[in-house]
Design an enzyme around this catalytic site. Structure first.
Site, mmCIF file in Angstrom:
data_model
loop_
_atom_site.group_PDB
_atom_site.id
_atom_site.type_symbol
_atom_site.label_atom_id
_atom_site.label_comp_id
_atom_site.label_asym_id
_atom_site.label_seq_id
_atom_site.Cartn_x
_atom_site.Cartn_y
_atom_site.Cartn_z
ATOM 1 N N LYS A 22 66.719 66.216 69.403
ATOM 2 C CA LYS A 22 66.552 65.061 68.503
ATOM 3 C C LYS A 22 67.812 64.917 67.631
ATOM 4 O O LYS A 22 68.355 63.831 67.486
ATOM 5 C CB LYS A 22 65.348 65.288 67.605
ATOM 6 C CG LYS A 22 65.290 64.372 66.382
ATOM 7 C CD LYS A 22 64.096 64.608 65.500
ATOM 8 C CE LYS A 22 64.285 65.692 64.493
ATOM 9 N NZ LYS A 22 64.952 65.344 63.234
ATOM 10 N N ASN A 23 68.307 66.031 67.098
ATOM 11 C CA ASN A 23 69.399 65.953 66.124
ATOM 12 C C ASN A 23 70.781 65.771 66.745
ATOM 13 O O ASN A 23 71.747 65.562 66.026
ATOM 14 C CB ASN A 23 69.368 67.177 65.214
ATOM 15 C CG ASN A 23 68.182 67.113 64.254
ATOM 16 O OD1 ASN A 23 67.482 66.090 64.195
ATOM 17 N ND2 ASN A 23 67.919 68.183 63.548
ATOM 18 N N CYS A 118 63.210 62.964 50.721
ATOM 19 C CA CYS A 118 62.026 63.287 51.533
ATOM 20 C C CYS A 118 61.419 64.530 50.888
ATOM 21 O O CYS A 118 61.916 65.036 49.882
ATOM 22 C CB CYS A 118 62.418 63.518 52.981
ATOM 23 S SG CYS A 118 63.236 65.075 53.239
ATOM 24 N N ARG A 123 68.018 64.831 49.196
ATOM 25 C CA ARG A 123 68.801 64.371 50.357
ATOM 26 C C ARG A 123 69.820 63.279 49.970
ATOM 27 O O ARG A 123 69.828 62.194 50.515
ATOM 28 C CB ARG A 123 67.896 63.857 51.468
ATOM 29 C CG ARG A 123 66.737 64.739 51.852
ATOM 30 C CD ARG A 123 67.117 66.014 52.574
ATOM 31 N NE ARG A 123 67.694 65.856 53.870
ATOM 32 C CZ ARG A 123 67.012 65.739 55.022
ATOM 33 N NH1 ARG A 123 65.713 65.680 54.987
ATOM 34 N NH2 ARG A 123 67.628 65.638 56.179
ATOM 35 N N ASP A 307 66.191 74.820 59.906
ATOM 36 C CA ASP A 307 65.078 74.210 60.647
ATOM 37 C C ASP A 307 64.222 75.252 61.353
ATOM 38 O O ASP A 307 63.210 74.917 61.956
ATOM 39 C CB ASP A 307 65.603 73.201 61.678
ATOM 40 C CG ASP A 307 66.233 71.994 61.002
ATOM 41 O OD1 ASP A 307 66.917 71.220 61.691
ATOM 42 O OD2 ASP A 307 66.069 71.850 59.778
ATOM 43 N N ARG A 399 57.399 63.398 65.262
ATOM 44 C CA ARG A 399 58.759 62.909 64.997
ATOM 45 C C ARG A 399 59.783 63.715 65.784
ATOM 46 O O ARG A 399 60.848 63.222 66.099
ATOM 47 C CB ARG A 399 59.103 63.052 63.502
ATOM 48 C CG ARG A 399 58.281 62.188 62.597
ATOM 49 C CD ARG A 399 58.855 62.209 61.212
ATOM 50 N NE ARG A 399 60.304 61.954 61.233
ATOM 51 C CZ ARG A 399 61.036 61.876 60.132
ATOM 52 N NH1 ARG A 399 60.481 62.043 58.960
ATOM 53 N NH2 ARG A 399 62.314 61.624 60.197
#
Ligand code: EPZ
Length: 420
Positions: A22-23, A118, A123, A307, A399
């Site tokens: 995803k990243n 978030c 952020r 993460d 997500r």
């Protein structure tokens, strides 16, 4: 809102195939705004954030042709594209801010919503804005939007980031690769996903070179068409490695280059996991007794990935003895702790440190997800809890983890998605 029902404890055994990252996909998709020619991106993960980014590109005028399996997109930009990135899209996915550099570099203007914070932290994007300003972007913040423009092409320069930032590095590389002249970026983030972005851009004729944390970019007039396959998701792979270690499991993880999770694998070995590496496979067996690791500290690559912090916390709850996890990247990334305590964990928070008493006997409970990685920690804990756990608000999981319940079911987890 969908929820998961997990009937634990489960023994994990079998094979799992890792999806695209995803990243890595997000900056690569944002960078397609630089192209006049069609560009094809393969191995995209089927997750909500990618969908959001694709919708954002469509809202800017890109024509998107999606393959049947939704893992490949062909993107054709129009001559005249829009440059407005709306709050409604940006607020659902902060990674949307990565279109800012591309729009200003290509179209010399953009109205992009501020991404806002978030749950894991404020952020801010000050490093993004400062770097793009050095390249020649002028901007003002008005009504929650960044009103940006540049007088003609952005101009290459030397930029030193005050702090290592993945997003700011990505935004700057994207903008610099079609700026006029040479840009030197210093103190860059060097996560594998950023290297994937620069490999993608170089495959289309960009001139980007790396030397440690310094990135040298020679601006080009245009990028050529290219077909590029996104790298595998190292956080998904790391999560499954923790699952196997946690549950005395026996897992074959396919389609992953172990080098990109070397640091995390070394920690798992310290916890007692038996690990065998083959070309693009990891074989990982969990120990009967999990050893505690006194000090785990998250850091920028090549340190322990932030993460992966919540996943390691679940593992340390089950380890024999005490351990400490220090979160050095985000200011509020212990949201999973409260929920783990409801499952029976004994964890104390002192500023950015979590002190974990091991030997936890997790007992099933009803749980609430809060952010993507905290949610997957609750899934891991439920897998080794006694009884039926219910995990609410699993849209957070959707997500960033492709078909996670299907993958877990296939390796022995008794999990069901209840549509809400
Ligand atoms: C990327 O976020 C990832 N997201 C995050 O993954 C990941 O946790 C993070 O990098 C760190 O590895 C994507 O790639 C889409 P940063 P990013 O800029 O770019 C501060 C997930 O779960 N900072 O490296 O936002 C910031 O507040 C997500 O997949 C500033 O102060 O991370 C943070 O404390 C979560 N000003 C630290 O730097 C800025 O302008 C690192 O942030 C930018 C960042």
């Amino acid at each position: 809102m969908d929820k998961f029902l997990i009937n634990g404890p489960c023994k994990i055994k079998g094979k799992v195939l890792i999806s695209g990252s995803k990243n890595a996909s997000l900056p690569i998709l944002a960078a397609t705004l630089l192209f006049d020619e069609p560009v094809v991106i393969k191995n995209l993960p089927i997750v909500r954030d990618i969908n959001t980014m694709i919708n954002l590109l469509k809202s800017l005028g890109s024509k998107i042709i999606l393959s049947k399996d939704k893992k490949t997109v062909k993107i054709i930009n129009q001559k005249k594209m829009k440059t407005f990135a709306s709050y409604s899209l940006v607020k659902t996915m902060r990674g949307s801010i990565l279109v800012l550099g591309a729009l200003v570099a290509k179209y010399n203007k953009s109205k992009t919503s501020l991404p806002g914070g978030c749950l894991i932290g404020a952020r801010p994007i000050n490093y993004h804005l400062a770097a793009l300003k050095k390249l020649g972007m002028k901007y003002e913040i008005k009504d929650g939007y960044i009103l940006a423009r540049s007088k003609g092409k952005l101009k290459g320069t030397i930029i030193k980031f005050p702090k290592i930032s993945v997003g700011a590095t990505e935004n700057s590389i994207i903008a610099a690769c079609i700026s006029k002249g040479k840009t030197i970026l210093k103190n860059c983030a060097i996560e594998p996903e950023i290297k994937d972005l620069t490999n993608f851009l170089n495959s289309a004729g960009a001139k980007i070179k790396w030397l440690g944390r310094t990135c040298k970019i020679e601006g080009v007039d245009k990028l050529n068409q290219t077909v590029y396959s996104v790298m595998p998701d190292r956080i998904e792979a790391g999560t499954f490695c923790v699952a196997s270690t946690l549950s005395n499991g026996n897992l074959e993880i396919r389609n992953i280059n172990s080098k990109i999770i070397q640091t995390e694998l070394s920690l798992l070995k310290k916890a007692g996991a038996k690990i065998k590496i083959e070309k693009d496979k990891i074989f990982i067996k969990g120990p009967h007794k999990i050893k505690s690791i006194k000090n785990i500290k998250t850091k920028e690559w090549p340190g322990v990935a932030t993460d992966m912090q919540s996943q390691f916390m679940v593992l340390m709850c089950k380890a024999k003895g005490k351990s400490v996890i220090t979160e050095n990247i985000f200011e509020n990334r212990f949201l999973h702790v409260g929920e783990l305590q409801r499952l029976g964990a004994n964890i104390q928070i002192k500023k950015n440190k979590a002190i974990i008493e091991g030997n936890t006997k997790f007992v099933a409970a009803e749980l609430m997800s809060s952010d993507l990685r905290a949610s997957v920690a609750l899934v891991l804990a439920a897998i080794v809890s006694n009884g039926k756990s219910e995990i609410n608000r699993i849209y957070h999981l959707d997500r960033g983890y492709e078909k996670i319940e299907n993958k877990l079911k296939k390796i022995g987890v008794k999990i069901k998605r209840l549509r809400g």
